[in-house]
Design a protein around this motif. Structure first.
Motif, PDB file in Angstrom:
ATOM      1  N   ALA A 152     -78.840  74.259  44.669  1.00 63.14           N
ATOM      2  CA  ALA A 152     -79.729  74.317  43.515  1.00 63.14           C
ATOM      3  C   ALA A 152     -81.051  74.967  43.924  1.00 63.14           C
ATOM      4  O   ALA A 152     -81.445  74.919  45.092  1.00 63.14           O
ATOM      5  CB  ALA A 152     -79.995  72.901  42.978  1.00 63.14           C
ATOM      6  N   GLU A 153     -81.718  75.576  42.972  1.00 56.95           N
ATOM      7  CA  GLU A 153     -82.996  76.234  43.259  1.00 56.95           C
ATOM      8  C   GLU A 153     -84.006  75.244  43.834  1.00 56.95           C
ATOM      9  O   GLU A 153     -84.796  75.592  44.717  1.00 56.95           O
ATOM     10  CB  GLU A 153     -83.555  76.866  41.982  1.00 56.95           C
ATOM     11  N   ILE A 170     -83.316  74.938  47.483  1.00 59.41           N
ATOM     12  CA  ILE A 170     -83.749  76.156  48.182  1.00 59.41           C
ATOM     13  C   ILE A 170     -85.259  76.141  48.376  1.00 59.41           C
ATOM     14  O   ILE A 170     -85.770  76.392  49.476  1.00 59.41           O
ATOM     15  CB  ILE A 170     -83.318  77.408  47.396  1.00 59.41           C
ATOM     16  N   GLN A 171     -85.986  75.818  47.304  1.00 60.96           N
ATOM     17  CA  GLN A 171     -87.452  75.781  47.389  1.00 60.96           C
ATOM     18  C   GLN A 171     -87.919  74.731  48.385  1.00 60.96           C
ATOM     19  O   GLN A 171     -88.878  74.945  49.126  1.00 60.96           O
ATOM     20  CB  GLN A 171     -88.048  75.502  46.000  1.00 60.96           C
ATOM     21  N   ARG A 172     -87.227  73.595  48.429  1.00 65.10           N
ATOM     22  CA  ARG A 172     -87.626  72.520  49.337  1.00 65.10           C
ATOM     23  C   ARG A 172     -87.394  72.924  50.792  1.00 65.10           C
ATOM     24  O   ARG A 172     -88.288  72.808  51.626  1.00 65.10           O
ATOM     25  CB  ARG A 172     -86.858  71.244  49.021  1.00 65.10           C
ATOM     26  N   GLU A 173     -86.183  73.403  51.096  1.00 63.95           N
ATOM     27  CA  GLU A 173     -85.838  73.693  52.483  1.00 63.95           C
ATOM     28  C   GLU A 173     -86.633  74.867  53.045  1.00 63.95           C
ATOM     29  O   GLU A 173     -87.091  74.819  54.187  1.00 63.95           O
ATOM     30  CB  GLU A 173     -84.330  73.962  52.611  1.00 63.95           C
ATOM     31  N   PHE A 174     -86.806  75.928  52.268  1.00 62.98           N
ATOM     32  CA  PHE A 174     -87.585  77.066  52.740  1.00 62.98           C
ATOM     33  C   PHE A 174     -89.087  76.789  52.629  1.00 62.98           C
ATOM     34  O   PHE A 174     -89.876  77.288  53.429  1.00 62.98           O
ATOM     35  CB  PHE A 174     -87.224  78.325  51.946  1.00 62.98           C
ATOM     36  N   ASP A 227     -75.700  84.718  52.916  1.00 65.94           N
ATOM     37  CA  ASP A 227     -76.996  84.768  53.595  1.00 65.94           C
ATOM     38  C   ASP A 227     -78.112  84.659  52.554  1.00 65.94           C
ATOM     39  O   ASP A 227     -78.231  85.511  51.674  1.00 65.94           O
ATOM     40  CB  ASP A 227     -77.112  86.077  54.384  1.00 65.94           C
ATOM     41  N   MET A 228     -78.928  83.622  52.653  1.00 65.61           N
ATOM     42  CA  MET A 228     -80.029  83.418  51.716  1.00 65.61           C
ATOM     43  C   MET A 228     -81.395  83.567  52.393  1.00 65.61           C
ATOM     44  O   MET A 228     -82.393  83.017  51.938  1.00 65.61           O
ATOM     45  CB  MET A 228     -79.920  82.032  51.072  1.00 65.61           C
ATOM     46  N   SER A 229     -81.444  84.298  53.494  1.00 62.37           N
ATOM     47  CA  SER A 229     -82.699  84.500  54.215  1.00 62.37           C
ATOM     48  C   SER A 229     -83.763  85.073  53.289  1.00 62.37           C
ATOM     49  O   SER A 229     -83.474  85.874  52.400  1.00 62.37           O
ATOM     50  CB  SER A 229     -82.482  85.452  55.396  1.00 62.37           C
ATOM     51  N   ARG A 230     -85.015  84.665  53.511  1.00 65.87           N
ATOM     52  CA  ARG A 230     -86.113  85.146  52.684  1.00 65.87           C
ATOM     53  C   ARG A 230     -87.446  84.911  53.382  1.00 65.87           C
ATOM     54  O   ARG A 230     -87.579  83.991  54.195  1.00 65.87           O
ATOM     55  CB  ARG A 230     -86.127  84.455  51.316  1.00 65.87           C
ATOM     56  N   ASN A 231     -88.414  85.774  53.085  1.00 68.39           N
ATOM     57  CA  ASN A 231     -89.790  85.619  53.565  1.00 68.39           C
ATOM     58  C   ASN A 231     -89.862  85.437  55.085  1.00 68.39           C
ATOM     59  O   ASN A 231     -90.703  84.691  55.592  1.00 68.39           O
ATOM     60  CB  ASN A 231     -90.469  84.435  52.864  1.00 68.39           C
TER      61      ASN A 231
END
Length: 403
Positions: A354-355, A358-362, A383-387
């Motif tokens: 869930a979004e 994603i927001q919590r973990e990153f 792969d959901m790598s970001r920032n």
């Protein structure tokens, strides 16, 4: 037999040195096999079988040698007619009373290379530190990593996919002997329960003269059920009181220390990221093998997030990292991992489904401004790598030794 090359690489530079090689780890994690692998390597180097002298002190055949003087005299007698370097292997040496005096004496008297194993962290404290200070090197042996599990499982079930191997690994864990049971569920469960009982009775109760075994079992159950969560002796004391039992906080701490000395649990301290100091309270504990947890307590799939954390934590230890939990105000980073001049941060979760997740973990990394690598590990296939934050599938992380 798996070669366990990751350990041999660490041990090999010390073969033939005058340092005593000390192999420690939870009972039945493969320390005896490591001794056999070292012997094989020595034989390949041209050492003769007569130069290799071995004792396993869990074997009743050697009961008469379970004191320092008797063992010393036996070895001196056996080696008198031998020439060249002698290689001495002592398995579960803690069963020998005052063994450290014998080892130190042999090291001085003989042209020898000494290897010992033990199932208790006290092996390297107290008298050992007095007699062998600066003259030993320790290697902690852990149950099979996921990579080792894949290698072994495929000798039993060839061509099993990595994903299917991981499902088996989640259930069975990494205790080496399970392969001899062909990973039969009922047999493996019985075996792992017996390992747990053996650790409890031999390495915790007997070695620490614990009288209140019922209370110890309650503490073991509590920690096993709550791996990877903040631990407080005060909270545990209140929990026990709610069950109609009472125990002083100091006694609880001593019992838990006995469990970590037996390598059943590993303590992970919290680190204040801003202050860069370790915190003395509210540490976490992880179990030496998640397969033992499943056999004794159950619920690994129900607690999948915690089990994945446990697996990643043990893998970090295998790779030589010093691991702590990161605290940043009210937030926590699962693992801060340091090794020489290398440092990485790791967040572990089951799925980034869930979004919000994603927001919590990153998002945990938003306030960490250094340039050390930052990872989010999950079982997602994409792969959901970001920032600049690296996302990696947990299976890929476990099989990528470069990290």
């Amino acid at each position: 037999m798996i070669k366990r090359e990751s350990y041999m690489k660490k041990i090999r530079p010390f073969i033939n040195s005058d340092l005593v090689k000390v192999l420690t780890g939870i009972r039945r994690c493969g320390k005896s096999v490591m001794l056999d692998l070292i012997k094989q390597e020595l034989l390949q180097q041209g050492v003769t079988p007569q130069q290799l002298i071995s004792y396993n002190f869990e074997n009743m055949s050697f009961a008469r040698l379970c004191n320092a003087q008797a063992l010393h005299d036996e070895i001196i007698s056996q080696t008198q007619a031998l020439t060249g370097k002698i290689y001495l292997f002592f398995d579960e040496i803690q069963e020998v009373k005052d063994w450290e005096k014998c080892i130190n004496s042999l090291r001085i008297e003989l042209n020898c290379d000494i290897y010992i194993t033990g199932s208790n962290a006290k092996l390297l404290s107290g008298e050992l530190a007095t007699y062998l200070a600066g003259r030993y090197v320790e290697f902690v042996i852990y149950p099979f990593s996921f990579s080792e599990f894949i290698e072994l499982y495929n000798t039993i079930q060839p061509n099993t996919s990595e994903a299917d191997c991981f499902k088996k690994y989640l259930h069975f864990g990494g205790m080496p002997y399970l392969a001899a049971l062909q990973y039969n569920k009922a047999a493996c469960k019985q075996y792992l329960q017996d390992v747990y009982t053996s650790v409890e009775l031999k390495d915790i109760v007997r070695r620490n003269n614990i009288r209140d075994v019922d209370m110890l079992e309650r503490i073991l159950t509590y920690i096993t059920a709550n791996i990877g969560t903040i631990f407080s002796a005060n909270v545990l004391s209140k929990y026990l009181k709610s069950e109609g039992r009472s125990m002083a906080t100091e006694t609880i701490i001593n019992y838990v220390k006995a469990c970590t000395d037996a390598f059943l649990f590993y303590q992970v301290k919290r680190q204040d990221i801003q202050g860069k100091k370790l915190l003395a309270i509210n540490e976490k504990y992880y179990v030496a093998d998640h397969g033992i947890r499943e056999a004794v307590f159950g619920g690994n799939m129900k607690d999948i997030n915690l089990i994945l954390e446990n697996i990643v934590y043990l893998e970090l230890l295998r790779r030589g990292y010093k691991v702590s939990i990161g605290k940043l105000d009210t937030k926590e980073i699962d693992f801060i991992c340091e090794k020489q001049d290398k440092k990485i941060y790791i967040q572990v979760t089951y799925l980034l489904a869930a979004e919000e997740t994603i927001q919590r973990e990153f998002g945990f990394y938003n306030e960490i401004t250094d340039n050390y690598p930052k990872y989010v590990l999950s079982l997602d296939e994409f792969d959901m790598s970001r920032n600049g934050i690296i996302h990696k599938n947990i299976r890929d992380f476990l099989t990528d030794a470069s990290i």
